[in-house]
Scaffold this motif. Sequence first.
Motif, short mmCIF file in Angstrom:
data_model
loop_
_atom_site.label_atom_id
_atom_site.label_comp_id
_atom_site.label_asym_id
_atom_site.label_seq_id
_atom_site.Cartn_x
_atom_site.Cartn_y
_atom_site.Cartn_z
N ILE A 39 0.84 -1.21 0.00
CA ILE A 39 0.00 0.00 0.00
C ILE A 39 0.87 1.25 0.00
O ILE A 39 0.59 2.22 -0.71
N LEU A 40 1.94 1.22 0.80
CA LEU A 40 2.83 2.39 0.86
C LEU A 40 3.51 2.62 -0.49
O LEU A 40 3.65 3.77 -0.94
N MET A 41 3.94 1.54 -1.16
CA MET A 41 4.60 1.68 -2.45
C MET A 41 3.65 2.23 -3.51
O MET A 41 4.04 3.02 -4.37
N ILE A 42 2.39 1.83 -3.43
CA ILE A 42 1.41 2.27 -4.42
C ILE A 42 0.97 3.71 -4.16
O ILE A 42 0.85 4.52 -5.10
N CYS A 43 0.77 4.03 -2.89
CA CYS A 43 0.18 5.33 -2.55
C CYS A 43 1.20 6.47 -2.42
O CYS A 43 0.84 7.64 -2.61
N SER A 44 2.45 6.15 -2.07
CA SER A 44 3.43 7.22 -1.86
C SER A 44 3.61 8.13 -3.06
O SER A 44 3.70 9.36 -2.90
N PRO A 45 3.67 7.60 -4.31
CA PRO A 45 3.80 8.51 -5.46
C PRO A 45 2.63 9.48 -5.60
O PRO A 45 2.77 10.54 -6.22
N LEU A 46 1.48 9.13 -5.01
CA LEU A 46 0.32 10.01 -5.12
C LEU A 46 0.56 11.34 -4.40
O LEU A 46 -0.03 12.36 -4.77
N ILE A 47 1.42 11.30 -3.38
CA ILE A 47 1.74 12.54 -2.67
C ILE A 47 2.40 13.53 -3.62
O ILE A 47 2.05 14.72 -3.64
N TRP A 48 3.34 13.03 -4.41
CA TRP A 48 4.03 13.92 -5.36
C TRP A 48 3.10 14.37 -6.48
O TRP A 48 3.21 15.50 -6.97
N GLN A 49 2.18 13.50 -6.88
CA GLN A 49 1.19 13.91 -7.88
C GLN A 49 0.34 15.05 -7.34
O GLN A 49 0.05 16.03 -8.05
N PHE A 50 -0.07 14.93 -6.09
CA PHE A 50 -0.87 15.98 -5.46
C PHE A 50 -0.08 17.29 -5.39
O PHE A 50 -0.60 18.36 -5.75
N LEU A 51 1.19 17.21 -4.93
CA LEU A 51 2.00 18.42 -4.83
C LEU A 51 2.24 19.06 -6.19
O LEU A 51 2.28 20.29 -6.31
N TYR A 52 2.40 18.23 -7.20
CA TYR A 52 2.63 18.74 -8.55
C TYR A 52 1.45 19.60 -9.03
O TYR A 52 1.64 20.61 -9.70
N HIS A 53 0.25 19.19 -8.66
CA HIS A 53 -0.95 19.90 -9.13
C HIS A 53 -1.27 21.13 -8.28
O HIS A 53 -1.95 22.04 -8.78
N VAL A 54 -0.82 21.18 -7.01
CA VAL A 54 -1.20 22.30 -6.15
C VAL A 54 -0.08 23.33 -6.01
O VAL A 54 -0.33 24.45 -5.55
N SER A 56 3.33 25.67 -7.52
CA SER A 56 3.88 26.27 -8.74
C SER A 56 5.01 25.39 -9.26
O SER A 56 5.59 24.59 -8.50
N ASP A 57 5.33 25.53 -10.54
CA ASP A 57 6.41 24.73 -11.13
C ASP A 57 7.73 24.98 -10.40
O ASP A 57 8.49 24.04 -10.12
N GLU A 58 8.00 26.24 -10.09
CA GLU A 58 9.25 26.59 -9.41
C GLU A 58 9.31 26.00 -8.01
O GLU A 58 10.32 25.44 -7.58
N GLY A 59 8.19 26.12 -7.27
CA GLY A 59 8.16 25.59 -5.92
C GLY A 59 8.27 24.09 -5.90
O GLY A 59 8.98 23.52 -5.06
N TYR A 60 7.59 23.42 -6.83
CA TYR A 60 7.65 21.96 -6.89
C TYR A 60 9.06 21.49 -7.23
O TYR A 60 9.57 20.53 -6.63
N ARG A 61 9.70 22.18 -8.17
CA ARG A 61 11.06 21.79 -8.58
C ARG A 61 12.03 21.95 -7.42
O ARG A 61 12.87 21.08 -7.17
#
Length: 303
Positions: A39-54, A56-61
Amino acid sequence: MLKTIFSFDYMAHDRFVAPAREKAQLWRLFVGLIATAGILMICSPLIWQFLYHVMSDEGYRALYEDFETLLLPQSVLVLLFSFGMIWIAVAAVVIGLHRRRPETLIGPPTIAFLQAKFVIVALLLVMGALMALPPYGHDPALLDGLAFAQWLTFLLPALIAVLIQTSAEEVLFRGYIQQQLAARFAHPAVWMVIPSVLFGLAHYSPGTYGGNAWLVVIWASVFGMIAADLTARSGTLGPAIAVHFVTNVSALLLIAPQGEMSGLALYQYPFTANDEAAIRAFLPIDFAVMIVCWLAARLALRR
């Protein structure tokens, strides 16, 4: 009083373990741990997907690039909050595989909260006494970390994040694993030692600690034994979470080694975590403080 403090009456532990007894087969524990990791392996990337969408490009980078060193406070917050996925994973496993409520991993919530409060007060008194007694100051001198105004800005979310991180680790190691093993094996050598060693091994990081990596594993394993003892003594996770919380607040928010994981610290030690000589000299002091905190917590729990 000494007899009470050093009592190893674990009757409360029987009540803590009782909800796990109905489905205590070892295969369920093994499958549960594998499922938790999955579950952790599957769900952990979702955190970065969420951050990517909320973000700015500069802040995410900037956040993504800093995640290797965790020098930014935002990076440390993301890491700590991500431990909430452990809560979700273990809760799903307990519901689906063991057919019991997730709150049984903690013990009676009201009692757990009261015990945690008593232990935190005791630890704050200990910390205050250690600061008031000589020798005064630090040698070598501490370095400035975050500016005080900025540190205050991050303080509340940081405290919440540390609580999530520490409670998640306690739920996994002292809640789920300790409960399931104790439901199957009566001897403390099994249900105290195995989760503590696993907890210690989870802290094995030669890239961070160099030649001291195994010393840190031993330190963390001893901490795990202390947390297991407090859980067995109290019958809830409240005291273990409290000790873990105060320890990590001190190590992450107040004074941290330079470099990795220092992003939220108000002050920094004048050495890094991979400075082997400095860490080797520091660990015995930290170990002694840990033992004092354990005794203070036991005193707070005396009956």
